[in-house]
Scaffold this motif. Structure first.
Motif, PDB file in Angstrom:
ATOM      1  N   LEU A  36      -1.073   5.555  -1.797  1.00  0.00           N
ATOM      2  CA  LEU A  36      -0.320   5.414  -0.556  1.00  0.00           C
ATOM      3  C   LEU A  36      -0.218   3.937  -0.228  1.00  0.00           C
ATOM      4  O   LEU A  36      -0.861   3.105  -0.856  1.00  0.00           O
ATOM      5  CB  LEU A  36      -1.021   6.152   0.589  1.00  0.00           C
ATOM      6  CG  LEU A  36      -2.403   5.629   1.014  1.00  0.00           C
ATOM      7  CD1 LEU A  36      -2.655   6.017   2.459  1.00  0.00           C
ATOM      8  CD2 LEU A  36      -3.496   6.164   0.122  1.00  0.00           C
ATOM      9  N   ASP A  37       0.585   3.626   0.764  1.00  0.00           N
ATOM     10  CA  ASP A  37       0.735   2.250   1.222  1.00  0.00           C
ATOM     11  C   ASP A  37      -0.385   1.949   2.222  1.00  0.00           C
ATOM     12  O   ASP A  37      -0.449   2.561   3.286  1.00  0.00           O
ATOM     13  CB  ASP A  37       2.109   2.069   1.877  1.00  0.00           C
ATOM     14  CG  ASP A  37       2.374   0.653   2.316  1.00  0.00           C
ATOM     15  OD1 ASP A  37       1.470  -0.210   2.212  1.00  0.00           O
ATOM     16  OD2 ASP A  37       3.498   0.395   2.783  1.00  0.00           O
ATOM     17  N   ILE A  89       0.563  11.047   4.763  1.00  0.00           N
ATOM     18  CA  ILE A  89       0.889   9.727   4.230  1.00  0.00           C
ATOM     19  C   ILE A  89       0.558   9.592   2.741  1.00  0.00           C
ATOM     20  O   ILE A  89       0.862   8.571   2.123  1.00  0.00           O
ATOM     21  CB  ILE A  89       0.195   8.602   5.031  1.00  0.00           C
ATOM     22  CG1 ILE A  89      -1.320   8.707   4.959  1.00  0.00           C
ATOM     23  CG2 ILE A  89       0.673   8.602   6.463  1.00  0.00           C
ATOM     24  CD1 ILE A  89      -2.047   7.520   5.592  1.00  0.00           C
ATOM     25  N   LEU A  90      -0.043  10.611   2.149  1.00  0.00           N
ATOM     26  CA  LEU A  90      -0.361  10.590   0.722  1.00  0.00           C
ATOM     27  C   LEU A  90       0.929  10.707  -0.082  1.00  0.00           C
ATOM     28  O   LEU A  90       1.689  11.648   0.095  1.00  0.00           O
ATOM     29  CB  LEU A  90      -1.312  11.748   0.383  1.00  0.00           C
ATOM     30  CG  LEU A  90      -1.766  11.864  -1.066  1.00  0.00           C
ATOM     31  CD1 LEU A  90      -2.548  10.633  -1.504  1.00  0.00           C
ATOM     32  CD2 LEU A  90      -2.598  13.129  -1.253  1.00  0.00           C
ATOM     33  N   GLU A  91       1.171   9.724  -0.960  1.00  0.00           N
ATOM     34  CA  GLU A  91       2.403   9.713  -1.755  1.00  0.00           C
ATOM     35  C   GLU A  91       2.217  10.314  -3.142  1.00  0.00           C
ATOM     36  O   GLU A  91       3.114  10.961  -3.679  1.00  0.00           O
ATOM     37  CB  GLU A  91       2.921   8.282  -1.877  1.00  0.00           C
ATOM     38  CG  GLU A  91       3.298   7.669  -0.538  1.00  0.00           C
ATOM     39  CD  GLU A  91       3.694   6.213  -0.647  1.00  0.00           C
ATOM     40  OE1 GLU A  91       4.171   5.789  -1.722  1.00  0.00           O
ATOM     41  OE2 GLU A  91       3.518   5.482   0.348  1.00  0.00           O
ATOM     42  N   ARG A 119       4.085  13.591  -4.192  1.00  0.00           N
ATOM     43  CA  ARG A 119       4.357  14.461  -3.069  1.00  0.00           C
ATOM     44  C   ARG A 119       5.586  15.314  -3.393  1.00  0.00           C
ATOM     45  O   ARG A 119       6.632  14.779  -3.735  1.00  0.00           O
ATOM     46  CB  ARG A 119       4.613  13.660  -1.788  1.00  0.00           C
ATOM     47  CG  ARG A 119       5.021  14.540  -0.618  1.00  0.00           C
ATOM     48  CD  ARG A 119       4.985  13.818   0.694  1.00  0.00           C
ATOM     49  NE  ARG A 119       3.619  13.530   1.106  1.00  0.00           N
ATOM     50  CZ  ARG A 119       2.771  14.433   1.588  1.00  0.00           C
ATOM     51  NH1 ARG A 119       3.135  15.688   1.722  1.00  0.00           N
ATOM     52  NH2 ARG A 119       1.554  14.087   1.944  1.00  0.00           N
TER      53      ARG A 119
END
Length: 124
Positions: A36-37, A89-91, A119
């Motif tokens: 994630l960012d 928010i997990l990509e 995701r």
């Protein structure tokens, strides 16, 4: 991409094809790479902008110590799905599940499954 890593988490589960695995259970070691960012959390110093490590551990524990599966592959896939549900928010995620001493002939330390998932479209 930025990563949060949870390494060497140990759980006790009942996964496997053989009756003794389902009855006696065994240890499983899980490594997670959560992608994630992290730039926002690095600037704000606010947990709301990141993923809580303790909560990620609890999700992994619930899956690995929960419902029994025949295949470690199914455990990994379920864990990926649950992590995406838990953390908007997990990509992407990389999961390694290590199964020490499975009941197959030969001499080795363990067998492991590693999966990488992004995701799913439409899941937020």
């Amino acid at each position: 991409m930025d990563k949060i890593k949870l390494n060497g988490m140990m759980f006790y589960g009942y996964h496997g094809l053989f009756p003794e695995e389902n009855k006696l259970g065994q240890r499983f070691t899980v490594d997670l790479e959560l992608m994630l960012d992290l730039s926002s959390s690095g600037k704000t110093d606010n947990m709301d902008d990141s993923i809580d490590y303790g909560q990620a551990y609890e999700v992994a524990q619930a899956v690995v110590e929960g419902e029994a599966y025949n295949l470690v592959e199914a455990v990994a896939e379920t864990l990926a799905e649950e992590m995406f549900r838990a953390f908007s928010i997990l990509e992407a995620i990389k999961i390694t599940i290590d199964k020490p001493g499975p009941p197959i002939p030969g001499y080795y330390q363990s067998v492991a499954v590693e999966i990488e998932r992004e995701r799913p479209y439409g899941l937020s």
